[in-house]
Design a protein around this motif. Structure first.
Motif, PDB file in Angstrom:
ATOM      1  N   GLY A 288      38.113  33.743  33.426  1.00  0.00           N
ATOM      2  CA  GLY A 288      38.958  32.734  34.030  1.00  0.00           C
ATOM      3  C   GLY A 288      40.147  33.393  34.712  1.00  0.00           C
ATOM      4  N   PRO A 289      41.211  32.638  35.001  1.00  0.00           N
ATOM      5  CA  PRO A 289      42.340  33.184  35.766  1.00  0.00           C
ATOM      6  C   PRO A 289      43.389  33.910  34.932  1.00  0.00           C
ATOM      7  CG  PRO A 289      42.662  30.846  35.412  1.00  0.00           C
ATOM      8  CD  PRO A 289      41.337  31.179  34.785  1.00  0.00           C
ATOM      9  N   ASP A 290      43.192  34.059  33.633  1.00  0.00           N
ATOM     10  CA  ASP A 290      44.194  34.678  32.767  1.00  0.00           C
ATOM     11  C   ASP A 290      44.219  36.192  33.001  1.00  0.00           C
ATOM     12  OD1 ASP A 290      45.895  35.558  30.801  1.00  0.00           O
ATOM     13  OD2 ASP A 290      44.979  34.386  29.188  1.00  0.00           O
ATOM     14  N   PHE A 291      45.312  36.691  33.576  1.00  0.00           N
ATOM     15  CA  PHE A 291      45.396  38.111  33.920  1.00  0.00           C
ATOM     16  C   PHE A 291      45.486  39.009  32.691  1.00  0.00           C
ATOM     17  CE2 PHE A 291      46.323  36.311  38.010  1.00  0.00           C
ATOM     18  CZ  PHE A 291      45.774  37.221  38.891  1.00  0.00           C
ATOM     19  N   ARG A 292      45.842  38.479  31.563  1.00  0.00           N
ATOM     20  CA  ARG A 292      45.859  39.308  30.357  1.00  0.00           C
ATOM     21  C   ARG A 292      44.457  39.763  29.988  1.00  0.00           C
ATOM     22  NH1 ARG A 292      48.821  35.243  26.416  1.00  0.00           N
ATOM     23  NH2 ARG A 292      47.244  33.947  27.461  1.00  0.00           N
ATOM     24  N   TRP A 293      43.459  38.981  30.355  1.00  0.00           N
ATOM     25  CA  TRP A 293      42.065  39.364  30.154  1.00  0.00           C
ATOM     26  C   TRP A 293      41.431  39.882  31.444  1.00  0.00           C
ATOM     27  CZ3 TRP A 293      39.876  39.661  25.446  1.00  0.00           C
ATOM     28  CH2 TRP A 293      40.508  38.979  24.406  1.00  0.00           C
ATOM     29  N   LEU A 294      41.861  39.337  32.562  1.00  0.00           N
ATOM     30  CA  LEU A 294      41.264  39.728  33.842  1.00  0.00           C
ATOM     31  C   LEU A 294      41.496  41.202  34.146  1.00  0.00           C
ATOM     32  CD1 LEU A 294      39.812  38.833  36.425  1.00  0.00           C
ATOM     33  CD2 LEU A 294      42.060  38.219  37.377  1.00  0.00           C
ATOM     34  N   ILE A 295      42.669  41.720  33.804  1.00  0.00           N
ATOM     35  CA  ILE A 295      42.975  43.121  34.114  1.00  0.00           C
ATOM     36  C   ILE A 295      42.069  44.086  33.353  1.00  0.00           C
ATOM     37  CG2 ILE A 295      44.749  44.892  33.758  1.00  0.00           C
ATOM     38  CD1 ILE A 295      46.782  42.887  34.789  1.00  0.00           C
ATOM     39  N   PRO A 296      41.912  43.985  32.017  1.00  0.00           N
ATOM     40  CA  PRO A 296      40.984  44.922  31.357  1.00  0.00           C
ATOM     41  C   PRO A 296      39.531  44.730  31.786  1.00  0.00           C
ATOM     42  CG  PRO A 296      41.834  43.304  29.790  1.00  0.00           C
ATOM     43  CD  PRO A 296      42.654  43.165  31.031  1.00  0.00           C
ATOM     44  N   TYR A 297      39.121  43.484  31.997  1.00  0.00           N
ATOM     45  CA  TYR A 297      37.750  43.258  32.469  1.00  0.00           C
ATOM     46  C   TYR A 297      37.538  43.898  33.842  1.00  0.00           C
ATOM     47  CZ  TYR A 297      35.413  40.133  29.140  1.00  0.00           C
ATOM     48  OH  TYR A 297      34.762  39.614  28.042  1.00  0.00           O
ATOM     49  N   VAL A 340      30.558  33.878  48.195  1.00  0.00           N
ATOM     50  CA  VAL A 340      31.119  32.860  49.077  1.00  0.00           C
ATOM     51  C   VAL A 340      30.161  31.679  49.208  1.00  0.00           C
ATOM     52  CG1 VAL A 340      31.919  32.404  51.421  1.00  0.00           C
ATOM     53  CG2 VAL A 340      32.493  34.561  50.314  1.00  0.00           C
ATOM     54  N   ARG A 341      28.875  31.958  49.347  1.00  0.00           N
ATOM     55  CA  ARG A 341      27.889  30.878  49.518  1.00  0.00           C
ATOM     56  C   ARG A 341      27.788  30.014  48.277  1.00  0.00           C
ATOM     57  NH1 ARG A 341      24.319  30.785  53.583  1.00  0.00           N
ATOM     58  NH2 ARG A 341      22.782  29.788  52.237  1.00  0.00           N
ATOM     59  N   ARG A 342      28.040  30.584  47.109  1.00  0.00           N
ATOM     60  CA  ARG A 342      28.001  29.790  45.885  1.00  0.00           C
ATOM     61  C   ARG A 342      29.319  29.055  45.644  1.00  0.00           C
ATOM     62  NH1 ARG A 342      26.059  33.286  40.941  1.00  0.00           N
ATOM     63  NH2 ARG A 342      26.348  31.259  39.961  1.00  0.00           N
ATOM     64  N   ARG A 343      30.278  29.216  46.590  1.00  0.00           N
ATOM     65  CA  ARG A 343      31.529  28.470  46.588  1.00  0.00           C
ATOM     66  C   ARG A 343      32.364  28.747  45.344  1.00  0.00           C
ATOM     67  NH1 ARG A 343      31.148  24.632  50.537  1.00  0.00           N
ATOM     68  NH2 ARG A 343      32.943  23.493  49.720  1.00  0.00           N
ATOM     69  N   LYS A 344      32.310  30.017  44.888  1.00  0.00           N
ATOM     70  CA  LYS A 344      33.124  30.376  43.731  1.00  0.00           C
ATOM     71  C   LYS A 344      34.606  30.470  44.083  1.00  0.00           C
ATOM     72  CE  LYS A 344      29.915  30.912  40.602  1.00  0.00           C
ATOM     73  NZ  LYS A 344      29.878  30.047  39.394  1.00  0.00           N
ATOM     74  N   LEU A 345      34.909  30.733  45.355  1.00  0.00           N
ATOM     75  CA  LEU A 345      36.295  30.982  45.717  1.00  0.00           C
ATOM     76  C   LEU A 345      37.176  29.751  45.536  1.00  0.00           C
ATOM     77  CD1 LEU A 345      35.892  33.158  48.928  1.00  0.00           C
ATOM     78  CD2 LEU A 345      36.124  33.859  46.563  1.00  0.00           C
ATOM     79  N   VAL A 346      36.602  28.552  45.583  1.00  0.00           N
ATOM     80  CA  VAL A 346      37.424  27.353  45.482  1.00  0.00           C
ATOM     81  C   VAL A 346      37.987  27.201  44.073  1.00  0.00           C
ATOM     82  CG1 VAL A 346      36.119  26.181  47.260  1.00  0.00           C
ATOM     83  CG2 VAL A 346      35.417  25.933  44.878  1.00  0.00           C
ATOM     84  N   ASN A 347      37.435  27.929  43.113  1.00  0.00           N
ATOM     85  CA  ASN A 347      37.907  27.799  41.733  1.00  0.00           C
ATOM     86  C   ASN A 347      39.045  28.747  41.401  1.00  0.00           C
ATOM     87  OD1 ASN A 347      35.946  25.837  41.140  1.00  0.00           O
ATOM     88  ND2 ASN A 347      34.403  27.429  40.758  1.00  0.00           N
ATOM     89  N   LEU A 348      39.441  29.628  42.347  1.00  0.00           N
ATOM     90  CA  LEU A 348      40.466  30.622  42.041  1.00  0.00           C
ATOM     91  C   LEU A 348      41.850  29.982  42.039  1.00  0.00           C
ATOM     92  CD1 LEU A 348      39.151  33.618  44.133  1.00  0.00           C
ATOM     93  CD2 LEU A 348      38.826  33.162  41.725  1.00  0.00           C
TER      94      LEU A 348
END
Length: 348
Positions: A288-297, A340-348
């Motif tokens: 998800g958008p939580d940078f505390r997890w996004l950064i190590p991942y 992009v085609r799966r429209r994932k960007l709209v969830n950011l």
């Protein structure tokens, strides 16, 4: 188990899985190449190298296998892991601070700054080895980062996401033009520059690894420290300020981490396309958008992807090889189009 506890357990499980996959990729990187080695030989050689009193890269080789592992593949694998982590984290930070899901380090001009001073050092001093021009490439990224942050603060005194992107785009265009001029003026500099700019971990020895390690380590620490503030900055500057975040200080901290990480990694292996762009999107599917997890991942996924690309490049063109930057471009472009085609960007 509460929903929050379930999410946390799933994220921890994902981190453990990424560590396991990264370990397997590292073993493959040491074992596979123009001359493949048996797993037992790899284990014995790496064990002897790690237990060497002078460090894993310093003990003299006793056999041909020792020479291959200690002098070539072990430093190459370590550098790929280190720079992959740095570039993955850089992509997550840049997308967060610019609030742009299509952003990576090149959007802020850092790659162009590194390329310009690297090419200039090749032209002026005739440098041909990575350990010679690496400091100029790092200085180019550092100076460009300072210039972008300074130019974006002119006027209102605030480095907003939009002003950062505009300043980065302007400097990128200028620096790319200057780099092209240098490459056209000196064919010898062009020969060296074109092998660096494609992006590769091959041809770098242990000295390059040790040179960039302190800067990347400091950058990773700053990235972890900046993560909580970045979570609030994504809500908007006014909201973050109302929640007690010093917006300018938080953004300066994160951009310092970006400059150190991107500058060190780009100086060592050259500009690696798509890695910083794709990895954060893949990581968000799990964190998800939580940078505390996004950064190590993002860091672990970046290291894994760069290692896999490097190994694949050795196998598809045996006994030669394709550079990791080429392999990532071949895989990265279709993968990003699919995102992009799966429209994932709209969830950011």
């Amino acid at each position: 188990m509460t929903p929050l506890g379930t999410v946390r357990r799933r994220r921890l499980t994902g981190l453990v899985l990424l560590f396991a996959l990264l370990f397997l990729a590292a073993v493959a990187s040491i074992a596979l190449g123009s001359r493949s080695l048996a797993p037992g030989t790899v284990f014995d050689t790496v064990r002897d190298a790690l237990t060497c009193p002078g460090g894993p890269f310093s003990c003299p080789a006793q056999t041909a296998e020792d020479q291959i592992v200690r002098s070539l593949r072990l430093p190459r694998t370590a550098l790929a892991v280190l720079t992959g982590i740095a570039l993955g984290v850089t992509g997550a930070l840049v997308q967060g601070y610019t609030r742009n899901p299509l952003a990576d380090a090149s959007l802020l001009g850092l790659n162009s700054g590194a390329a310009f001073l690297a090419a200039l050092s090749m032209y002026v001093f005739g440098f041909t080895m990575p350990e010679q021009y690496i400091w100029f490439a790092f200085a180019g990224a550092l100076l460009t980062g300072l210039a972008v942050f300074g130019f974006s603060s002119i006027g209102g005194g605030k480095a907003s996401p939009l002003s950062l992107v505009l300043a980065g785009a302007a400097l990128t265009a200028f620096l790319q033009a200057m780099t092209n001029a240098i490459a056209l003026l000196d064919p010898a500099a062009l020969d060296t520059y074109r092998f660096w700019v494609v992006g590769a971990v091959a041809g770098r020895d242990a000295h390059v690894f040790w040179q960039v390690l302190p800067f990347l380590a400091i950058g990773l620490v700053l990235a972890v420290v900046a993560a909580p503030g970045l979570n609030l900055l994504t809500l908007g500057d006014e909201v973050a300020r109302g929640l007690g975040v010093h917006v300018g200080r938080s953004r300066a901290l994160g951009l310092t981490a970006v400059v150190l990480l991107c500058g060190g990694a780009t100086a060592a292996v050259g500009p690696i396309a798509f890695l910083g762009l794709i990895v954060p999107h893949a990581a968000r599917m799990f964190t998800g958008p939580d940078f505390r997890w996004l950064i190590p991942y993002s860091g672990l996924l970046g290291a894994l992807l760069l290692l896999v690309a490097d190994v694949a490049g050795r196998l598809v063109a045996r006994p030669g090889e394709l550079q990791a930057g080429v392999m990532l471009a071949l895989v990265g472009a279709p993968f990003f189009i699919a995102l992009v085609r799966r429209r994932k960007l709209v969830n950011l």
